[in-house]
Design a protein around this motif. Structure first.
Motif, PDB file in Angstrom:
ATOM      1  N   ASP A 184      -4.029   5.434   1.794  1.00 40.12           N
ATOM      2  CA  ASP A 184      -3.551   6.738   2.271  1.00 40.12           C
ATOM      3  C   ASP A 184      -4.260   7.159   3.554  1.00 40.12           C
ATOM      4  N   TYR A 217       2.453   6.747  -8.751  1.00 46.06           N
ATOM      5  CA  TYR A 217       1.203   6.550  -8.025  1.00 46.06           C
ATOM      6  C   TYR A 217       0.712   5.123  -8.212  1.00 46.06           C
ATOM      7  N   LEU A 255      -0.710   6.688  -2.727  1.00 48.73           N
ATOM      8  CA  LEU A 255       0.725   6.501  -2.512  1.00 48.73           C
ATOM      9  C   LEU A 255       1.017   5.265  -1.661  1.00 48.73           C
ATOM     10  N   ARG A 256       0.071   4.883  -0.815  1.00 48.13           N
ATOM     11  CA  ARG A 256       0.298   3.745   0.069  1.00 48.13           C
ATOM     12  C   ARG A 256      -1.015   3.004   0.318  1.00 48.13           C
ATOM     13  N   GLU A 258      -2.570  -0.539   2.447  1.00 47.70           N
ATOM     14  CA  GLU A 258      -2.386  -1.672   3.358  1.00 47.70           C
ATOM     15  C   GLU A 258      -3.611  -2.566   3.250  1.00 47.70           C
ATOM     16  N   ALA A 280       1.711  -4.420   2.859  1.00 48.47           N
ATOM     17  CA  ALA A 280       1.728  -2.966   2.664  1.00 48.47           C
ATOM     18  C   ALA A 280       2.349  -2.695   1.304  1.00 48.47           C
ATOM     19  N   ASP A 282       3.528   0.333  -1.571  1.00 48.40           N
ATOM     20  CA  ASP A 282       3.789   1.743  -1.865  1.00 48.40           C
ATOM     21  C   ASP A 282       4.630   1.835  -3.129  1.00 48.40           C
ATOM     22  N   ASP A 284       8.243   2.315  -4.928  1.00 50.79           N
ATOM     23  CA  ASP A 284       9.659   2.132  -4.635  1.00 50.79           C
ATOM     24  C   ASP A 284      10.405   3.453  -4.796  1.00 50.79           C
TER      25      ASP A 284
END
Length: 311
Positions: A184, A217, A255-256, A258, A280, A282, A284
């Motif tokens: 994030d 999450y 949430l994301r 990398e 990456a 996250d 769907d």
């Protein structure tokens, strides 16, 4: 109800072949209009599910291990049809997460009588733009290297022992690596990374205690230390159910994510090797409808009945 039953006959060291007749009878009672498709190679289950959707099937049943289930999920990724699973693999992590047993007759009753529930899927993109969904986890670092070293023939004959052998070989050949992880927007460095959607890992070991399938999450587990002794220490803590308590293990809800690192580093997705760094990850934008036992909510691996979230 017209159901396609996708079967991996090689799952569980040939257990599917040995038990198929009893499984077929049990499923036939729950799905009288079912058709059966046997997979022959990796990736075929995804294509079978997509074809079944075009032909009007109203439910998909995946019979096999976590890899077969993942392939079925990816075939269903753009549709709201329900998926039911009969776990016959080596680890059966998703089945453990939803409180599903391993006896074929009981499983058939549970998935036929239980509610459809929503699962928020993880989504992973590689450098080539390819998208893969997952229900339980993605891993980078030691566990991905172990998965890459598993001998498929040994796995077919010995099941979990193949992972023990691969782990020992990887420990013997261990080289320190560090990965750049952005969670994030915040940057971290880690020796290994597990991105979890459920709280179980590798069977019924716990990596992310707070993770639940229905929640949109990711739970990012960052392993801070390098070296063989650190790997051994993490493994012992995992077996003891204390991994999340170690001071050099960081858990972050996100949430994301990398992840980047040495070129060509492997990535495992739901227990199978599937991609290379960078990636990456996250959530769907489409949920999975999953058939679960009616008792699942009371067992702690809570998912939300699909009727509560259907739009």
């Amino acid at each position: 109800m017209s159901a396609l039953v996708v079967v991996n006959p090689r799952s569980g060291g040939g257990r599917t072949k040995r038990e198929w007749r009893s499984i077929e009878r049990a499923l036939g009672g729950a799905y009288p209009n079912m058709s059966v498709a046997m997979t022959r190679r990796r990736g075929e289950a995804t294509a079978m599910v997509r074809e079944a959707l075009l032909e009007g099937s109203s439910e998909i049943v995946a019979v096999g291990g976590d890899g077969t289930i993942n392939e079925a999920i990816n075939g269903l990724a753009d549709r709201r049809l329900p998926l039911a699973v009969v776990p016959l693999g080596t680890a059966n992590v998703l089945a453990a997460e939803i409180g599903l047993g391993v006896r074929s007759a009981g499983v058939a009753r549970a998935i036929a009588d239980g509610p459809a529930a929503t699962v928020a899927l993880g989504r992973i993109r590689g450098q080539d733009g390819r998208v893969r969904r997952f229900s339980m986890m993605a891993g980078i670092g030691f566990d991905a290297h172990v998965v890459a070293r598993v001998d498929p023939v040994l796995k077919r004959w010995t099941g979990k022992l193949a992972y023990v052998v691969a782990s020992l070989l990887q420990l013997r050949d261990h080289r320190d690596r560090l990965y750049d992880v952005t969670v994030d927007g915040r940057k971290h460095r880690a020796a290994s990374v597990i991105v979890a959607k459920g709280h179980f890992y590798g069977g019924k070991f716990v990596v992310a205690p707070a993770a639940r399938l229905h929640e949109p999450y990711l739970h990012v587990c960052l392993f801070g230390r390098t070296g063989r002794w650190a790997v051994i220490r993490y493994a012992l803590a995992l077996f003891a159910g204390q991994l999340h308590r170690l001071p050099d293990v960081t858990l972050i809800r996100a949430l994301r994510v990398e992840v980047d690192g040495p070129s060509g580093e492997p990535v495992q997705v739901d227990g199978d090797l599937d991609g290379r760094l960078p990636v990456a990850i996250d959530i769907d934008d489409r949920v999975l409808r999953l058939a679960v036992p009616a008792t699942t909510a009371r067992r702690g691996a809570r998912v939300v009945p699909a009727a509560e979230t259907a739009s």
